[in-house]
Motif scaffolding. Sequence first.
Motif, PDB file in Angstrom:
ATOM      1  N   UNK A  32     108.839 140.122 103.180  1.00  0.00           N
ATOM      2  CA  UNK A  32     108.185 140.306 101.894  1.00  0.00           C
ATOM      3  C   UNK A  32     107.238 141.498 102.028  1.00  0.00           C
ATOM      4  N   UNK A  33     107.232 142.362 101.040  1.00  0.00           N
ATOM      5  CA  UNK A  33     106.287 143.479 101.019  1.00  0.00           C
ATOM      6  C   UNK A  33     105.611 143.454  99.655  1.00  0.00           C
ATOM      7  N   UNK A  34     104.274 143.419  99.660  1.00  0.00           N
ATOM      8  CA  UNK A  34     103.525 143.413  98.407  1.00  0.00           C
ATOM      9  C   UNK A  34     103.043 144.824  98.115  1.00  0.00           C
ATOM     10  N   UNK A  35     103.493 145.366  96.996  1.00  0.00           N
ATOM     11  CA  UNK A  35     103.100 146.718  96.607  1.00  0.00           C
ATOM     12  C   UNK A  35     102.270 146.634  95.344  1.00  0.00           C
ATOM     13  N   UNK A  57     112.060 155.776  91.926  1.00  0.00           N
ATOM     14  CA  UNK A  57     112.714 156.355  93.100  1.00  0.00           C
ATOM     15  C   UNK A  57     111.893 156.100  94.358  1.00  0.00           C
ATOM     16  N   UNK A  58     110.561 156.180  94.220  1.00  0.00           N
ATOM     17  CA  UNK A  58     109.681 155.915  95.361  1.00  0.00           C
ATOM     18  C   UNK A  58     109.862 154.475  95.849  1.00  0.00           C
ATOM     19  N   UNK A  59     109.970 153.529  94.924  1.00  0.00           N
ATOM     20  CA  UNK A  59     110.181 152.130  95.296  1.00  0.00           C
ATOM     21  C   UNK A  59     111.507 151.981  96.054  1.00  0.00           C
ATOM     22  N   UNK A  60     112.539 152.672  95.584  1.00  0.00           N
ATOM     23  CA  UNK A  60     113.831 152.651  96.284  1.00  0.00           C
ATOM     24  C   UNK A  60     113.689 153.231  97.685  1.00  0.00           C
ATOM     25  N   UNK A  61     112.970 154.347  97.768  1.00  0.00           N
ATOM     26  CA  UNK A  61     112.767 155.012  99.063  1.00  0.00           C
ATOM     27  C   UNK A  61     112.014 154.097 100.028  1.00  0.00           C
ATOM     28  N   UNK A  62     110.982 153.411  99.529  1.00  0.00           N
ATOM     29  CA  UNK A  62     110.216 152.490 100.379  1.00  0.00           C
ATOM     30  C   UNK A  62     111.117 151.371 100.900  1.00  0.00           C
ATOM     31  N   UNK A  63     112.054 150.933 100.071  1.00  0.00           N
ATOM     32  CA  UNK A  63     112.979 149.882 100.467  1.00  0.00           C
ATOM     33  C   UNK A  63     113.921 150.305 101.589  1.00  0.00           C
ATOM     34  N   UNK A  64     114.077 151.610 101.782  1.00  0.00           N
ATOM     35  CA  UNK A  64     114.963 152.126 102.825  1.00  0.00           C
ATOM     36  C   UNK A  64     114.243 152.346 104.158  1.00  0.00           C
ATOM     37  N   UNK A 121      97.517 150.469  93.003  1.00  0.00           N
ATOM     38  CA  UNK A 121      96.514 151.284  93.697  1.00  0.00           C
ATOM     39  C   UNK A 121      97.109 151.861  94.990  1.00  0.00           C
ATOM     40  N   UNK A 122      97.843 151.040  95.724  1.00  0.00           N
ATOM     41  CA  UNK A 122      98.480 151.504  96.951  1.00  0.00           C
ATOM     42  C   UNK A 122      99.520 152.576  96.676  1.00  0.00           C
ATOM     43  N   UNK A 123     100.278 152.380  95.600  1.00  0.00           N
ATOM     44  CA  UNK A 123     101.282 153.387  95.224  1.00  0.00           C
ATOM     45  C   UNK A 123     100.574 154.695  94.890  1.00  0.00           C
ATOM     46  N   UNK A 124      99.457 154.609  94.160  1.00  0.00           N
ATOM     47  CA  UNK A 124      98.687 155.819  93.815  1.00  0.00           C
ATOM     48  C   UNK A 124      98.157 156.499  95.077  1.00  0.00           C
TER      49      UNK A 124
END
Length: 188
Positions: free
Chosen positions: A102-105, A128-135, A108-111
């Motif tokens: 589990x990853x909580x995003x 796209x950033x969320x997809x990239x983080x998932x990789x 504020x962290x994304x910013x």
Amino acid sequence: MNPHHKNEEELRQELQQIESAKADPDEFAVLYEKYYKQIYVFIYRRTDHEELSADLCSLTFLKAMLNLGKYVDRGLPFSAWLFRIALNEVNMFYRKNKAGRCVSLDSKGVQNLISESGENMNPEDHKLLMLALGKLGESEMQLIELRFFEDRPFAEVAEITGITENNAKVRVYRILDKLKTFLKGSRR
């Protein structure tokens, strides 16, 4: 001011509490009370399960108490040592149980991540950033979580993950480059 930074006086007082707890295990209760909530939340962000988080938190404090004699002050808050134990417990749980992580995003962290990357992003880029983080791999995601979603200084990121501060910086900036490359490739 970053809540993870402590002044010299706070670090000195904390060191006294640790030394007292080394001499008398009953004194460990002060450290437990001080850090329980932070450690619980840290674990919960990685499990999204209350009972499991409570169990892993208890294990973390038990191991900390049993190994307090091995604690060495490195000029960082005691919490960095506790977070390292907690992270090891979470990792061990996932290895043993082969459960999905589990990853909580949070926004504020994304910013924080976006501003550090120096990229100008539109709402589509956020997806796209969320997809990239998932990789990202497990260790890469841990570094990103600690640095940007928990706003920890590199010295603490290093202590928690068991690497040098310089290595933590190098790895984080390589991961940012990897994310930028993914975003540029996905925009085409």
